[in-house]
Design an enzyme around this catalytic site. Sequence first.
Site, PDB file in Angstrom:
ATOM      1  N   ASP A 112     -18.799   7.984  20.847  1.00 44.48           N
ATOM      2  CA  ASP A 112     -18.524   8.925  19.751  1.00 44.48           C
ATOM      3  C   ASP A 112     -17.505   8.328  18.791  1.00 44.48           C
ATOM      4  O   ASP A 112     -16.966   7.238  19.023  1.00 44.48           O
ATOM      5  CB  ASP A 112     -18.057  10.288  20.300  1.00 44.48           C
ATOM      6  CG  ASP A 112     -16.918  10.165  21.321  1.00 44.48           C
ATOM      7  OD1 ASP A 112     -16.351   9.063  21.465  1.00 44.48           O
ATOM      8  OD2 ASP A 112     -16.598  11.173  21.983  1.00 44.48           O
ATOM      9  N   ASN A 150     -12.120  21.217  27.233  1.00 50.40           N
ATOM     10  CA  ASN A 150     -12.940  22.400  26.946  1.00 50.40           C
ATOM     11  C   ASN A 150     -14.368  22.234  27.468  1.00 50.40           C
ATOM     12  O   ASN A 150     -15.255  23.008  27.109  1.00 50.40           O
ATOM     13  CB  ASN A 150     -12.957  22.692  25.435  1.00 50.40           C
ATOM     14  CG  ASN A 150     -13.606  21.577  24.626  1.00 50.40           C
ATOM     15  OD1 ASN A 150     -14.016  20.546  25.180  1.00 50.40           O
ATOM     16  ND2 ASN A 150     -13.714  21.765  23.322  1.00 50.40           N
ATOM     17  N   HIS A 207     -16.309  19.581  26.908  1.00 51.09           N
ATOM     18  CA  HIS A 207     -17.209  18.788  26.071  1.00 51.09           C
ATOM     19  C   HIS A 207     -17.520  17.438  26.721  1.00 51.09           C
ATOM     20  O   HIS A 207     -16.775  16.949  27.584  1.00 51.09           O
ATOM     21  CB  HIS A 207     -16.680  18.624  24.636  1.00 51.09           C
ATOM     22  CG  HIS A 207     -15.493  17.734  24.463  1.00 51.09           C
ATOM     23  ND1 HIS A 207     -14.688  17.785  23.336  1.00 51.09           N
ATOM     24  CD2 HIS A 207     -14.965  16.746  25.231  1.00 51.09           C
ATOM     25  CE1 HIS A 207     -13.743  16.868  23.433  1.00 51.09           C
ATOM     26  NE2 HIS A 207     -13.885  16.229  24.579  1.00 51.09           N
ATOM     27  N   GLU A 244     -19.429  19.592  21.656  1.00 54.46           N
ATOM     28  CA  GLU A 244     -18.490  20.680  21.911  1.00 54.46           C
ATOM     29  C   GLU A 244     -19.220  21.884  22.530  1.00 54.46           C
ATOM     30  O   GLU A 244     -20.458  21.957  22.480  1.00 54.46           O
ATOM     31  CB  GLU A 244     -17.833  21.102  20.591  1.00 54.46           C
ATOM     32  CG  GLU A 244     -17.080  19.989  19.872  1.00 54.46           C
ATOM     33  CD  GLU A 244     -15.715  19.683  20.480  1.00 54.46           C
ATOM     34  OE1 GLU A 244     -15.484  19.998  21.677  1.00 54.46           O
ATOM     35  OE2 GLU A 244     -14.864  19.117  19.761  1.00 54.46           O
TER      36      GLU A 244
HETATM   37  P1  PGA Z   1      -9.414  12.071  27.957  1.00 57.72           P
HETATM   38  O1  PGA Z   1     -10.535  12.728  27.034  1.00 57.72           O
HETATM   39  O2  PGA Z   1     -10.091  11.016  28.759  1.00 57.72           O
HETATM   40  O3  PGA Z   1      -8.444  11.484  26.965  1.00 57.72           O
HETATM   41  O4  PGA Z   1      -8.837  13.156  28.785  1.00 57.72           O
HETATM   42  C1  PGA Z   1     -11.716  13.172  27.578  1.00 57.72           C
HETATM   43  C2  PGA Z   1     -12.486  13.886  26.502  1.00 57.72           C
HETATM   44  O5  PGA Z   1     -11.893  14.648  25.738  1.00 57.72           O
HETATM   45  O6  PGA Z   1     -13.706  13.690  26.418  1.00 57.72           O
END
Ligand code: PGA
Length: 232
Positions: A63, A130, A132, A137
Amino acid sequence: MSIRLEIFDDGRWADQVAGRWTSFMEECPAARLCLPTGDTPRPMYSRAAPSIDFGQAEIFLLDEFVLPAGDPARCDGVLRRDFLAKLETPPAIVHALDAHASDLDDECRRFEGLIDDAGLDLTILGLGGNGHLGLNEPGSAAESPTRVVRLAPATRVAAKDRYGSTTEPELGMTIGLRPILDSREVWLLVTGPNKTEILDRMLTDPIGPDLPASFLREHPSAVVLADRSAAG
Ligand code: PGA
């Protein structure tokens, strides 16, 4: 169908996951890999990069934030710093969504076409607070394509507070849930106590768009690789 959950002691998690990746790459050196950025994969990248030969691999970055080039939160820069710069031999090809394309929708279609040429052998993901996956999302359907997305408030705040973006991004671009769920194998990396609650929900809530990670429970070859802090 139920997803496999493997739990490792916190201090051994990165070695265990890097070891699993080593075995995978030995069997499939020309793998087409989808890779994430973020805090979770960083220790795995540090362990794996010096010891695995990625010279034949083709990499798709999961992404990207629609932010100016060079912004500290930009995923292309983070992947370079956390992983690519540590490799002895660069991968055969690295594909990233171009957040500066004149038409971002066209760019997403182009990218998905590249993925669909031969699919993904292994998709590695982090778990958003959350629920995602990538920037899919809550509200994302299982069939969602690679596309431009409006970011959830928590993701916008995380881009600034956790990843250091200069301004809160409004938009992102992400490989869709459809190509992710079509990947032959998926590893969901989950570490740290702040992920315990969302991991529990991901494993037990009803499967659906409210919690995109829950769709992995329907994948025939997905595994959660968690440390003990996250598993709670
Ligand atoms: P993080 O992010 O590895 O920094 O916790 C994961 C995400 O938000 O997909």
